[in-house]
Design an enzyme around this catalytic site. Structure first.
Site, PDB file in Angstrom:
ATOM      1  N   HIS A 262       0.854  -1.240   0.084  1.00 49.16           N
ATOM      2  CA  HIS A 262       0.057   0.220   0.036  1.00 49.16           C
ATOM      3  C   HIS A 262       0.826   1.264   0.150  1.00 49.16           C
ATOM      4  CE1 HIS A 262      -3.795   2.269   1.274  1.00 49.16           C
ATOM      5  NE2 HIS A 262      -2.833   3.066   1.700  1.00 49.16           N
ATOM      6  N   GLU A 263       1.724   1.456   1.050  1.00 50.67           N
ATOM      7  CA  GLU A 263       2.554   2.592   1.257  1.00 50.67           C
ATOM      8  C   GLU A 263       3.598   2.804  -0.206  1.00 50.67           C
ATOM      9  OE1 GLU A 263       1.733   4.697   2.882  1.00 50.67           O
ATOM     10  OE2 GLU A 263       0.598   3.437   4.321  1.00 50.67           O
ATOM     11  N   HIS A 266       1.902   4.702  -2.807  1.00 48.63           N
ATOM     12  CA  HIS A 266       1.953   5.876  -2.484  1.00 48.63           C
ATOM     13  C   HIS A 266       3.263   6.581  -3.121  1.00 48.63           C
ATOM     14  CE1 HIS A 266      -1.651   6.902  -0.851  1.00 48.63           C
ATOM     15  NE2 HIS A 266      -1.724   5.958   0.266  1.00 48.63           N
ATOM     16  N   GLU A 292      -4.658   7.919  -3.152  1.00 49.95           N
ATOM     17  CA  GLU A 292      -4.926   6.522  -2.624  1.00 49.95           C
ATOM     18  C   GLU A 292      -5.216   5.352  -3.507  1.00 49.95           C
ATOM     19  OE1 GLU A 292      -5.895   4.138   0.662  1.00 49.95           O
ATOM     20  OE2 GLU A 292      -4.824   6.123   0.745  1.00 49.95           O
TER      21      GLU A 292
END
Length: 465
Positions: A262-263, A266, A292
């Site tokens: 997830h990160e 980003h 996101e």
């Protein structure tokens, strides 16, 4: 210097100041000694004040007004337009308010950490009350005639309003529970035998797998750093300094694995921004929800897919020998269970948006003055029981699980759901362009990375989401 040259100097100065602020924030959430909270509050307060004064200076406003009338390149036009928007809002907020809010959120974050550790919302409640009041005041400064939630939501997702959001969330609230119920009534669900929770997943192995997935998404580069924090996050310090954190949990290897995916999504967005807009106001994501979408795409569509795990599972088994007796099909099913749960960042794709809707409804009610701070844990638990059929045993796994309210990010939570929707839309378009699944069977994410960089990342915030 010409007005445009002056703007570029100021633009770079603001970029540097925002980088310093981000670095102080990273330090605050990762390695700051507990005794240093007050000092860090002063540091962040001073930086916030300095940024606000520079942004709202009459001189910069005159430069923007002058350049707004000139014919400029596409990039410079976008820079001027974005500055005009930001300055117009910032000039309405007193510097003293900005300074005080930065100081407050440093202390409220510390209170949140302590409250979460002791599982006592009462420790955090007084700080949250002050944060809410200051955010309401800020919304009034910016536009006293508009609904305060719209003003705050617009800071994260420009142009989005509750009138546009509510019908989408009503549809999700109607359809998702029926989907979840159908899954729970299926023979596969009823006959499942969860096994991953009984196996051994040493923390060292989790860190190795985390590095694998970060490298899979980001490649090997010298522009990123991975740290640890109570709540995983990503921040950009500068063009060549992008940082992400994770939290490793005993017996929950997929939590840290999907968090890093997830990160890393980003981070990939920030790393893909064109050097042409380096050190400008455009050198960031187009919106919080679009940002996101990048993290959710890698977390869900890619790194939770059967095709990714078909490639990676044998590597994963070598890291965790306890999986040797677990077949690929069983592991894939276990790692993608649909199960109503308490923790947002551990939730599956079918239940995730209900977690967001709960937060949206509560923070909106707080801003509207319809509920009281002291009633928040009770209301939180009631909504979890109503929407997901589960009830937190304590405040740490309930109302205190997210960091966002401690830093005043009211209006932020809806972007998680919007971004999740964006990610599905983007992935569908990519599937129409290329056989991504075949690539993932062989551990090759290059088409995805190239397509995103060309169509989204390089533009920064040149365009609205």
């Amino acid at each position: 210097m010409s007005a445009l040259q002056e703007l570029k100097v100021i633009d770079r100065e603001l970029s540097i100041l925002n980088g310093i602020s981000a670095l102080l924030g990273w330090d605050k959430e990762t390695i700051l000694p507990p005794q240093a909270v007050t000092d860090r509050g002063e540091h962040l307060s001073y930086i916030s004040k300095t940024i606000h004064e520079k942004l709202t200076s009459p001189h910069l406003f005159k430069i923007i007004q002058s350049l707004s009338k000139q014919k400029l390149s596409a990039i410079d036009t976008a820079i001027v337009k974005k500055y005009h928007r930001e300055i117009t809002k910032a000039r309405k907020i007193p510097t003293k308010h900005v300074e005080e809010f930065a100081r407050l959120t440093t202390h409220s974050y510390d209170a949140w950490v302590r409250a979460r550790k002791e599982k006592k919302f009462s420790i955090f409640a007084p700080y949250l009350h002050k944060v809410i009041e200051m955010r309401k005041k800020e919304a009034t400064y910016i536009n006293p005639k508009e609904h305060p939630y719209n003003v705050l939501l617009d800071q994260f997702e420009e142009g989005m309003t509750i009138d546009e959001l509510d019908p989408v969330f009503l549809q999700l609230k109607d359809e998702l529970p029926r989907l979840i119920k159908a899954i729970q009534q299926s023979p596969r669900y009823k006959n499942q035998k969860p096994c991953l929770g009984t196996l051994s997943f040493p923390l060292e192995g989790q860190q190795k797998a985390n590095l694998d997935v970060a490298t899979f998404i980001l490649g090997k580069n010298e522009r990123t750093h991975i740290g640890t924090s109570p709540h995983p996050f990503m921040t950009r310090i500068s063009f060549d300094d992008v940082r992400l954190s994770t939290a490793v949990r005993e017996g929950q290897p997929l939590f840290s694995f999907t968090s890093v995916a997830h990160e890393s999504g980003h981070a990939l967005y920030e790393l893909g921004i064109s050097p042409k807009i380096k050190d400008t106001i455009l050198c960031t994501g187009a919106s919080t929800a679009l940002h996101e979408s990048q993290s959710r795409l890698w977390e869900n569509q890619v790194c939770s897919s059967k095709h990714f795990w078909k490639y990676y599972y044998s590597h994963y088994q070598k890291i965790f020998p306890s999986l040797q007796e677990t077949s690929f099909d069983e592991f894939y099913f276990q790692s993608n269970l649909v199960e109503p749960s308490l923790i947002r960042i551990e939730s599956d794709e079918a239940t995730y948006c209900l977690h967001i809707i709960i937060r949206y409804e509560l923070e909106r009610a707080l801003l509207e003055g319809k509920i009281k701070i002291q009633d928040l844990p009770k209301l939180w638990n009631a909504k979890y029981q109503e929407y997901l059929g589960v009830t937190p045993k304590n405040d740490a796994e309930g109302v205190l699980q997210d960091v966002h309210w401690s830093d005043g990010s009211m209006g932020y939570f809806p972007t998680y759901a919007i971004g999740t929707i964006y990610s599905a839309m983007l992935y569908r378009v990519m599937l129409e362009k290329h056989n991504i699944k075949k690539d993932l069977d062989h551990g090759d994410p290059q088409f995805i990375k190239d397509w995103l960089q060309k169509n989204i990342h390089q533009h920064g915030s040149m365009y609205l989401a």
